[in-house]
Design a protein around this motif. Structure first.
Motif, PDB file in Angstrom:
ATOM      1  N   GLY A  89       0.234  14.929  14.734  1.00  8.88           N
ATOM      2  CA  GLY A  89       0.901  14.828  13.442  1.00  8.88           C
ATOM      3  C   GLY A  89       0.493  15.848  12.409  1.00  8.88           C
ATOM      4  N   TYR A  90      -0.282  16.852  12.789  1.00  8.73           N
ATOM      5  CA  TYR A  90      -0.683  17.881  11.825  1.00  8.73           C
ATOM      6  C   TYR A  90       0.520  18.733  11.451  1.00  8.73           C
ATOM      7  N   THR A 109      -5.301  -4.444  17.926  1.00  7.65           N
ATOM      8  CA  THR A 109      -4.744  -5.779  17.723  1.00  7.65           C
ATOM      9  C   THR A 109      -3.325  -5.688  17.178  1.00  7.65           C
ATOM     10  N   ALA A 110      -3.107  -4.741  16.273  1.00  9.82           N
ATOM     11  CA  ALA A 110      -1.796  -4.587  15.637  1.00  9.82           C
ATOM     12  C   ALA A 110      -0.765  -3.952  16.562  1.00  9.82           C
ATOM     13  N   VAL A 111      -1.223  -3.098  17.492  1.00  8.85           N
ATOM     14  CA  VAL A 111      -0.306  -2.355  18.369  1.00  8.85           C
ATOM     15  C   VAL A 111      -0.711  -2.589  19.826  1.00  8.85           C
ATOM     16  N   PRO A 112      -0.301  -3.681  20.431  1.00  8.83           N
ATOM     17  CA  PRO A 112      -0.740  -4.013  21.793  1.00  8.83           C
ATOM     18  C   PRO A 112      -0.281  -3.025  22.865  1.00  8.83           C
ATOM     19  N   GLY A 140       1.644  11.106  25.375  1.00  3.04           N
ATOM     20  CA  GLY A 140       1.316  12.079  24.336  1.00  3.04           C
ATOM     21  C   GLY A 140       1.875  11.701  22.980  1.00  3.04           C
ATOM     22  N   ASP A 141       2.324  10.464  22.840  1.00  3.11           N
ATOM     23  CA  ASP A 141       2.917  10.000  21.583  1.00  3.11           C
ATOM     24  C   ASP A 141       1.851   9.261  20.773  1.00  3.11           C
ATOM     25  N   THR A 142       1.323   9.914  19.763  1.00  8.53           N
ATOM     26  CA  THR A 142       0.299   9.297  18.911  1.00  8.53           C
ATOM     27  C   THR A 142       0.895   8.702  17.643  1.00  8.53           C
ATOM     28  N   THR A 149      -1.177   7.056  14.511  1.00 10.34           N
ATOM     29  CA  THR A 149      -1.381   7.818  13.283  1.00 10.34           C
ATOM     30  C   THR A 149      -0.566   7.227  12.134  1.00 10.34           C
ATOM     31  N   GLY A 150       0.600   6.643  12.465  1.00  6.13           N
ATOM     32  CA  GLY A 150       1.405   5.983  11.438  1.00  6.13           C
ATOM     33  C   GLY A 150       0.699   4.760  10.870  1.00  6.13           C
ATOM     34  N   TRP A 151       0.040   3.992  11.758  1.00  9.11           N
ATOM     35  CA  TRP A 151      -0.716   2.823  11.297  1.00  9.11           C
ATOM     36  C   TRP A 151      -1.847   3.251  10.374  1.00  9.11           C
ATOM     37  N   LEU A 152      -2.549   4.316  10.744  1.00  7.76           N
ATOM     38  CA  LEU A 152      -3.644   4.809   9.909  1.00  7.76           C
ATOM     39  C   LEU A 152      -3.133   5.337   8.576  1.00  7.76           C
ATOM     40  N   GLN A 153      -1.986   6.023   8.609  1.00  5.83           N
ATOM     41  CA  GLN A 153      -1.418   6.527   7.358  1.00  5.83           C
ATOM     42  C   GLN A 153      -1.046   5.373   6.426  1.00  5.83           C
ATOM     43  N   GLU A 154      -0.391   4.369   6.980  1.00  4.56           N
ATOM     44  CA  GLU A 154       0.072   3.256   6.154  1.00  4.56           C
ATOM     45  C   GLU A 154      -1.082   2.429   5.607  1.00  4.56           C
ATOM     46  N   ASN A 155      -2.074   2.169   6.440  1.00  5.88           N
ATOM     47  CA  ASN A 155      -3.122   1.230   6.051  1.00  5.88           C
ATOM     48  C   ASN A 155      -4.310   1.881   5.361  1.00  5.88           C
ATOM     49  N   LEU A 156      -4.492   3.187   5.560  1.00  6.64           N
ATOM     50  CA  LEU A 156      -5.666   3.838   4.981  1.00  6.64           C
ATOM     51  C   LEU A 156      -5.348   5.159   4.289  1.00  6.64           C
ATOM     52  N   GLN A 157      -4.752   6.107   5.008  1.00  7.74           N
ATOM     53  CA  GLN A 157      -4.694   7.480   4.513  1.00  7.74           C
ATOM     54  C   GLN A 157      -3.897   7.633   3.230  1.00  7.74           C
ATOM     55  N   GLN A 158      -2.769   6.962   3.110  1.00  6.41           N
ATOM     56  CA  GLN A 158      -1.907   7.172   1.953  1.00  6.41           C
ATOM     57  C   GLN A 158      -2.582   6.760   0.641  1.00  6.41           C
ATOM     58  N   HIS A 159      -3.604   5.912   0.720  1.00  5.53           N
ATOM     59  CA  HIS A 159      -4.221   5.378  -0.490  1.00  5.53           C
ATOM     60  C   HIS A 159      -5.266   6.309  -1.090  1.00  5.53           C
ATOM     61  N   GLY A 160      -5.653   7.377  -0.372  1.00  2.17           N
ATOM     62  CA  GLY A 160      -6.589   8.340  -0.931  1.00  2.17           C
ATOM     63  C   GLY A 160      -7.818   7.673  -1.513  1.00  2.17           C
ATOM     64  N   GLY A 161      -8.105   7.976  -2.774  1.00  2.00           N
ATOM     65  CA  GLY A 161      -9.289   7.435  -3.431  1.00  2.00           C
ATOM     66  C   GLY A 161      -9.038   6.197  -4.260  1.00  2.00           C
ATOM     67  N   LEU A 162      -7.974   5.463  -3.961  1.00  2.00           N
ATOM     68  CA  LEU A 162      -7.609   4.301  -4.773  1.00  2.00           C
ATOM     69  C   LEU A 162      -8.708   3.245  -4.798  1.00  2.00           C
ATOM     70  N   ARG A 163      -9.365   3.038  -3.658  1.00  2.00           N
ATOM     71  CA  ARG A 163     -10.391   2.001  -3.549  1.00  2.00           C
ATOM     72  C   ARG A 163     -11.738   2.637  -3.219  1.00  2.00           C
ATOM     73  N   SER A 164     -12.802   1.866  -3.340  1.00  2.00           N
ATOM     74  CA  SER A 164     -14.127   2.344  -2.950  1.00  2.00           C
ATOM     75  C   SER A 164     -14.156   2.541  -1.438  1.00  2.00           C
TER      76      SER A 164
END
Length: 489
Positions: free
Chosen positions: A211-212, A424-427, A436-438, A442-457
């Motif tokens: 996804g780069y 657990t979320a993606v069986p 070769g389909d990540t 990577t979409g799960w990580l983007q939605e749950n973590l990456q998009q939020h940047g520095g919003l939380r500690s």
């Protein structure tokens, strides 16, 4: 304009100047003429002086006193600007400028000393860096723990005592697993030489598979792979070795994890305090889950085997199962960035203890090589053969990044929690990765973590994404299950 709007406008310019400074650092590592290091040091110092003045501008404090946050993100902006402002106030401007200039010069001297296997050539400038960093740490600690003040730059809200407790809990299981694995027959390795331009071509293909976005990034070569930038300009480097293409491929996947985190932060946060990864530990969680739990997993390794076979032909591995074992081969080695998943954290723990001792004054730079070599032999069972495989292998201390090393293992701990939640979320995750389909991972990580940047500690960022407070148990359970299967334990 409201006080909040004025503050954010000022902050965006500060962030933009910081990106310019980062670009100069990228250039120094990739394209700058070797003889330009002294001038580059002056240039970096000049920008750092401007940045430092902006970070502690009295007008910032006035705006902070009157600004009202419009929403949750606004409150987080004010929190992070206040944290940065308070820290900047503690460091004298002339010290910040000296550090910027010295570390730029020290980086060049480290590279030369590493190439020449000459610790003595690097030791004097490293001693200067250590002295200035201790001075900076004392200013930041304001009577508190000097090394904790340094960690705060990279993993705020975490102390050396907390890290030490985690490492002490991890070490016995890691050592036991390492011993058990090394008693078993070793998997086959790759055979032959691997054309380096072909390695780079494949590395770029793999980067895109994860996804780069090459429209907002590029892949170059450097002595030490790294990721640089944020938002719309995020660059990575990798390195090649004619007899070890895994070095190139997995260094690339690792740095892509960092880069995708930066590329995937909500665009509304561009050039703001929330517009980058929240901490080095959380950042490392992204690079490590991309590289290890995804990239070195059986499913993706099977796809990579097909890609490498197409590019390089026969390299002595008969099938995907043998390839998977080779990808995860546990082996003796000196280099942290080339270490297998079991031993990697032992490398980090070594550095954590040594730099704590340097910062406390219990270890002098003149004794660093001996201390490193003694600790390495005690931990790994064999002697360091040359400085580039020992205390000269990492760039971090030359550029003053004390307090950074422990975040590598914190990132592994965080990645273990995230991997457990992701599966657990993606069986059917492995079914997708085998092609070769990540994208689902990577979409799960983007939605749950990456998009939020520095919003939380940092800890809250992991807890929000993984649904659990960070703990080392999922990582160790994963390692024991994975390598237990590969090595028949």
């Amino acid at each position: 304009m409201s006080a909040f709007d004025k503050l954010m406008s000022f902050q965006r310019d500060t962030q933009a100047l910081g990106q310019v400074a980062g670009r100069l650092g990228w250039d120094q590592e990739t394209m700058m003429p070797r003889g330009a290091s002294s001038q580059r040091g002056v240039e970096m110092a000049a920008i750092e002086a401007v940045l430092h003045a902006r970070r502690m501008d009295p007008q910032v404090e006035e705006w902070l006193e009157t600004a009202e946050a419009p929403d949750e993100a606004g409150a987080a902006h004010l929190r992070e600007i206040r944290r940065s402002f308070d820290r900047a106030q503690k460091v004298p401007a002339d010290l910040a400028k000296k550090l910027a200039q010295l570390t730029s010069e020290a980086q060049g001297k480290w590279a030369s000393a590493r190439a020449d296997e000459d610790v003595a050539a690097f030791a004097p400038v490293l001693a200067e860096v250590v002295a200035l960093k201790r001075e900076e740490g004392a200013a930041l600690a304001n009577g508190g723990h000097l090394y904790d003040a340094m960690i705060e730059d990279y993993e705020h809200g975490t102390t050396s005592a907390q890290i030490g407790e985690i490492f002490d809990a991890m070490r016995p299981r890691l050592v036991n697993l390492r011993s058990a694995v090394l008693e078993r027959p070793s998997p086959k390795g790759l055979q032959g030489e691997f054309d380096e331009p072909k390695q780079m071509k494949l590395a770029r293909k793999v980067a895109k598979a994860f996804g780069y976005d090459m429209n907002h990034g590029r892949v170059d070569k450097a002595v030490h792979p790294f990721s640089s930038g944020s938002g719309q300009d995020v660059r990575i480097t990798t390195r090649t070795s004619a007899d070890d293409p895994f070095n190139c491929i997995y260094s690339t996947i690792h740095e892509v994890g960092h880069a995708c985190y930066e590329q995937n932060v909500d665009k509304a946060y561009l050039l703001t305090p929330l517009g980058s990864g929240v901490s080095m530990g959380v950042h490392e969680s992204q690079s490590r889950i991309y590289e290890n739990q995804l990239g070195r997993g059986r499913a993706f390794a099977g796809w990579l085997f097909g890609q490498m076979s197409e590019v390089f032909g026969d390299f002595g591995i008969a099938n995907a199962d043998e390839f998977y074992a080779a990808v995860n081969k546990v082996h003796n080695g000196y280099i942290r960035t080339e270490a297998d998943e079991i031993q990697y954290n032992l490398h980090v723990m070594l550095r954590f203890d040594l730099e704590r001792a340097l910062m406390s004054g219990d270890l002098q730079v003149s004794d660093l090589e001996t201390a490193w070599n003694d600790r390495f032999e005690a931990d790994f069972g064999y002697a360091v053969d040359k400085p580039s495989n020992g205390c000269l292998q990492d760039v971090h201390w030359s550029v003053g990044l004390f307090g950074y090393f422990p975040t590598y293992s914190l990132g592994n701990v965080y990645a273990g929690c995230l991997n457990q939640a992701l599966r657990t979320a993606v069986p059917d995750l492995d079914q997708r990765l085998s092609k070769g389909d990540t994208s689902v991972a990577t979409g799960w990580l983007q939605e749950n973590l990456q998009q939020h940047g520095g919003l939380r500690s940092p800890r809250d960022t992991i807890e929000h994404a993984a649904g659990m407070a960070p703990t080392h148990e999922p990582l160790l359970d994963y390692l024991e299950a994975k390598f237990g299967e590969i090595y028949g334990l």
